[in-house]
Design a protein around this motif. Sequence first.
Motif, PDB file in Angstrom:
ATOM      1  N   ARG A  14      -7.963  -5.600 -14.138  1.00 26.69           N
ATOM      2  CA  ARG A  14      -8.845  -6.524 -15.146  1.00 26.69           C
ATOM      3  C   ARG A  14      -8.291  -7.909 -15.173  1.00 26.69           C
ATOM      4  O   ARG A  14      -7.137  -8.010 -15.160  1.00 26.69           O
ATOM      5  N   LEU A  15      -9.140  -9.016 -15.252  1.00 25.39           N
ATOM      6  CA  LEU A  15      -9.103 -10.222 -14.908  1.00 25.39           C
ATOM      7  C   LEU A  15      -9.483 -10.899 -16.441  1.00 25.39           C
ATOM      8  O   LEU A  15     -10.496 -10.718 -16.898  1.00 25.39           O
ATOM      9  N   TYR A  16      -8.604 -11.324 -17.118  1.00 26.92           N
ATOM     10  CA  TYR A  16      -8.918 -12.095 -18.531  1.00 26.92           C
ATOM     11  C   TYR A  16      -8.451 -13.617 -18.393  1.00 26.92           C
ATOM     12  O   TYR A  16      -7.518 -14.060 -17.697  1.00 26.92           O
ATOM     13  N   GLN A  17      -9.276 -14.259 -18.975  1.00 29.46           N
ATOM     14  CA  GLN A  17      -9.052 -15.831 -19.243  1.00 29.46           C
ATOM     15  C   GLN A  17      -7.833 -16.069 -20.236  1.00 29.46           C
ATOM     16  O   GLN A  17      -7.500 -15.272 -20.832  1.00 29.46           O
ATOM     17  N   THR A  18      -6.988 -16.965 -19.900  1.00 31.53           N
ATOM     18  CA  THR A  18      -6.115 -17.310 -20.853  1.00 31.53           C
ATOM     19  C   THR A  18      -6.291 -18.634 -21.497  1.00 31.53           C
ATOM     20  O   THR A  18      -7.399 -19.199 -21.090  1.00 31.53           O
ATOM     21  N   GLU A  19      -5.535 -19.225 -22.243  1.00 31.51           N
ATOM     22  CA  GLU A  19      -5.976 -20.446 -23.197  1.00 31.51           C
ATOM     23  C   GLU A  19      -5.814 -21.866 -22.124  1.00 31.51           C
ATOM     24  O   GLU A  19      -6.394 -22.802 -22.364  1.00 31.51           O
ATOM     25  N   GLN A  20      -5.089 -21.405 -20.808  1.00 36.46           N
ATOM     26  CA  GLN A  20      -5.229 -22.417 -19.957  1.00 36.46           C
ATOM     27  C   GLN A  20      -6.204 -22.225 -18.960  1.00 36.46           C
ATOM     28  O   GLN A  20      -6.110 -21.130 -18.357  1.00 36.46           O
ATOM     29  N   GLU A  21      -7.066 -23.221 -18.846  1.00 35.44           N
ATOM     30  CA  GLU A  21      -8.446 -23.041 -17.997  1.00 35.44           C
ATOM     31  C   GLU A  21      -7.949 -22.399 -16.716  1.00 35.44           C
ATOM     32  O   GLU A  21      -8.795 -21.500 -15.898  1.00 35.44           O
ATOM     33  N   ASP A  22      -6.871 -22.742 -15.935  1.00 32.00           N
ATOM     34  CA  ASP A  22      -6.611 -22.510 -14.591  1.00 32.00           C
ATOM     35  C   ASP A  22      -5.490 -21.279 -14.266  1.00 32.00           C
ATOM     36  O   ASP A  22      -5.454 -21.219 -13.270  1.00 32.00           O
ATOM     37  N   ILE A  23      -5.386 -20.563 -15.648  1.00 36.68           N
ATOM     38  CA  ILE A  23      -4.519 -19.480 -15.366  1.00 36.68           C
ATOM     39  C   ILE A  23      -5.322 -18.413 -16.136  1.00 36.68           C
ATOM     40  O   ILE A  23      -5.754 -18.303 -17.137  1.00 36.68           O
ATOM     41  N   LEU A  24      -5.129 -16.977 -15.276  1.00 31.06           N
ATOM     42  CA  LEU A  24      -5.764 -15.863 -15.609  1.00 31.06           C
ATOM     43  C   LEU A  24      -4.738 -14.889 -15.808  1.00 31.06           C
ATOM     44  O   LEU A  24      -3.661 -14.826 -15.180  1.00 31.06           O
ATOM     45  N   PHE A  25      -4.887 -13.874 -16.637  1.00 31.79           N
ATOM     46  CA  PHE A  25      -4.096 -12.789 -16.978  1.00 31.79           C
ATOM     47  C   PHE A  25      -4.769 -11.624 -16.002  1.00 31.79           C
ATOM     48  O   PHE A  25      -5.755 -11.288 -16.061  1.00 31.79           O
ATOM     49  N   VAL A  26      -3.759 -10.868 -15.399  1.00 35.07           N
ATOM     50  CA  VAL A  26      -4.387  -9.705 -14.545  1.00 35.07           C
ATOM     51  C   VAL A  26      -3.685  -8.731 -15.194  1.00 35.07           C
ATOM     52  O   VAL A  26      -2.274  -8.402 -15.449  1.00 35.07           O
ATOM     53  N   GLU A  27      -4.515  -7.497 -15.270  1.00 39.99           N
ATOM     54  CA  GLU A  27      -3.891  -6.425 -16.024  1.00 39.99           C
ATOM     55  C   GLU A  27      -4.441  -5.204 -14.864  1.00 39.99           C
ATOM     56  O   GLU A  27      -5.209  -5.057 -14.446  1.00 39.99           O
ATOM     57  N   TYR A  28      -2.996  -4.592 -14.376  1.00 44.88           N
ATOM     58  CA  TYR A  28      -3.045  -3.483 -13.362  1.00 44.88           C
ATOM     59  C   TYR A  28      -3.354  -2.097 -13.930  1.00 44.88           C
ATOM     60  O   TYR A  28      -2.693  -1.750 -14.789  1.00 44.88           O
ATOM     61  N   LYS A  29      -4.468  -1.621 -13.384  1.00 43.92           N
ATOM     62  CA  LYS A  29      -4.942  -0.305 -14.193  1.00 43.92           C
ATOM     63  C   LYS A  29      -4.271   0.874 -13.512  1.00 43.92           C
ATOM     64  O   LYS A  29      -3.628   0.693 -12.308  1.00 43.92           O
ATOM     65  N   ASN A  30      -4.541   2.092 -14.035  1.00 47.41           N
ATOM     66  CA  ASN A  30      -3.835   3.239 -13.430  1.00 47.41           C
ATOM     67  C   ASN A  30      -4.973   4.092 -12.581  1.00 47.41           C
ATOM     68  O   ASN A  30      -4.805   4.941 -12.009  1.00 47.41           O
ATOM     69  N   SER A  31      -5.932   3.416 -12.451  1.00 45.64           N
ATOM     70  CA  SER A  31      -7.284   3.995 -11.223  1.00 45.64           C
ATOM     71  C   SER A  31      -6.904   3.923 -10.104  1.00 45.64           C
ATOM     72  O   SER A  31      -6.551   3.028  -9.595  1.00 45.64           O
ATOM     73  N   ALA A  32      -6.965   4.972  -9.377  1.00 47.20           N
ATOM     74  CA  ALA A  32      -6.941   5.084  -7.933  1.00 47.20           C
ATOM     75  C   ALA A  32      -8.339   5.392  -7.387  1.00 47.20           C
ATOM     76  O   ALA A  32      -8.941   6.366  -7.997  1.00 47.20           O
ATOM     77  N   THR A  33      -8.874   4.536  -6.548  1.00 46.83           N
ATOM     78  CA  THR A  33     -10.264   4.913  -5.851  1.00 46.83           C
ATOM     79  C   THR A  33     -10.171   4.673  -4.351  1.00 46.83           C
ATOM     80  O   THR A  33      -9.111   4.070  -3.743  1.00 46.83           O
ATOM     81  N   ALA A  34     -10.941   5.487  -3.648  1.00 49.35           N
ATOM     82  CA  ALA A  34     -10.921   5.490  -2.171  1.00 49.35           C
ATOM     83  C   ALA A  34     -12.430   5.889  -1.783  1.00 49.35           C
ATOM     84  O   ALA A  34     -13.269   6.361  -2.460  1.00 49.35           O
ATOM     85  N   PHE A  35     -12.729   5.345  -0.459  1.00 48.02           N
ATOM     86  CA  PHE A  35     -14.173   5.814   0.219  1.00 48.02           C
ATOM     87  C   PHE A  35     -15.076   5.201  -0.762  1.00 48.02           C
ATOM     88  O   PHE A  35     -16.055   5.652  -1.232  1.00 48.02           O
ATOM     89  N   ASN A  36     -14.723   3.741  -0.902  1.00 52.36           N
ATOM     90  CA  ASN A  36     -15.942   2.669  -1.731  1.00 52.36           C
ATOM     91  C   ASN A  36     -16.116   3.441  -3.169  1.00 52.36           C
ATOM     92  O   ASN A  36     -17.349   3.298  -3.570  1.00 52.36           O
ATOM     93  N   GLY A  37     -14.801   3.917  -3.646  1.00 54.75           N
ATOM     94  CA  GLY A  37     -15.303   4.512  -5.251  1.00 54.75           C
ATOM     95  C   GLY A  37     -15.837   5.924  -5.260  1.00 54.75           C
ATOM     96  O   GLY A  37     -15.877   6.392  -6.251  1.00 54.75           O
ATOM     97  N   GLU A  38     -15.989   6.566  -4.108  1.00 55.42           N
ATOM     98  CA  GLU A  38     -16.627   7.957  -4.078  1.00 55.42           C
ATOM     99  C   GLU A  38     -15.485   8.780  -4.532  1.00 55.42           C
ATOM    100  O   GLU A  38     -15.753  10.123  -5.334  1.00 55.42           O
ATOM    101  N   LYS A  39     -14.104   8.597  -4.434  1.00 56.02           N
ATOM    102  CA  LYS A  39     -13.031   9.556  -4.800  1.00 56.02           C
ATOM    103  C   LYS A  39     -12.230   8.736  -6.045  1.00 56.02           C
ATOM    104  O   LYS A  39     -11.990   7.458  -5.514  1.00 56.02           O
ATOM    105  N   LYS A  40     -12.326   9.080  -6.976  1.00 59.06           N
ATOM    106  CA  LYS A  40     -11.514   8.410  -8.220  1.00 59.06           C
ATOM    107  C   LYS A  40     -10.487   9.471  -8.793  1.00 59.06           C
ATOM    108  O   LYS A  40     -10.619  10.600  -9.053  1.00 59.06           O
TER     109      LYS A  40
END
Length: 236
Positions: A14-40
Motif C-alpha cells: 500500500r502507498l500512502y502520502q506523507t506530509e512531504q509532497e515528494d516522499i511516500l510511505f510504503v507498507e508491505y502486506k502479507n498477501s502473496a499472489t501468483a498467476f495474475n492474482g488467480e492464486k492468493k
Amino acid sequence: MDKGQLLYEGKAKRLYQTEQEDILFVEYKNSATAFNGEKKAEIDGKGILNNRITTVIFEKLKKQGIDSHFVERISENEQLVRKVEIIPIEVVVRNIAAGSLAKRLGYEEGTPLNRTIVEFYYKDDDLGDPIINNDHIDILGIATKEEVETLYKLGLKVNSVLQPIFEEVGVILVDFKLEFGRDKDGNVLLADEISPDTCRLWDAETKQKLDKDVFRRDLGSLTDVYEIILARLGGK
Ligand code: C5P
C-alpha cells in the motif's frame, strides 16, 4: 513522518502520502499472489521479510552507484520512498531459462542462456501483462525511445551488480523483474521492490528454489526460504 491519504493499493503493497509532497510511505502486506492474482494467500511474516530484503538490496545497489526511490526503512513492514510516476513497463532480466521464457521458447528450465537478455512487459492486469517490444512501447506511447534505452541499460547494470552479490553467498540469480518511475524532473529512477517475490533465486549447490516459485508451485514454506535469502544477504 505521518501516514496520510492512501494513494494506491497493489497486490503486495500500500502507498500512502506523507506530509512531504515528494516522499511516500510504503507498507508491505502479507498477501502473496501468483498467476495474475488467480492464486492468493495471506502469509504471516512475508511483508516484514520483503521490506527487509528490498532494503538490503536497494542499499547494496546504492553503494555501487545505482540510485533508486528507496529512502529508508522505518518499521518492520514500512519504508519511505521518493514519489515517482511509475512507467507501466516491467523490465525482466534473465540469465538462465525459467518460467515464461522456458515455456515460450521451449527451453528446459535451468538452461543457462548464452547471454543475458532483457524483456519488456506491458504492466496491465486486465491484459495479463503481455510481452512487448520497442515498437509496441512506441505506439502505446508509454515511454520515449531514450527512456526505453535507459530501462534496458539499467536492467543490465542492476544484473551486473546483483549477480556477484548473490554468487558470493551461494545463490544463483536466475531472473528478475524491475520497475522504474519518473521523478518530478522527469529522471528515470529504479522503483518498486527487489525481493524473492520479483526474482528467481536458486541455491547454487542444491538448486533449491528460494523465491516465490515456492508459493506458485506449492513447494513448501515461503517464509522459510525468504529467511534464507535475508540471512545470506547479511540482513536480520
Ligand atoms: O514469469 P516469468 O518467467 O516471466 O518471470 C520472470 C521474472 O520476473 C521472475 O523472477 C518473476 O518473479 C518476475 N515477475 C514479477 N512480476 C511479474 C512477472 C514476473 O516479479 N508480474
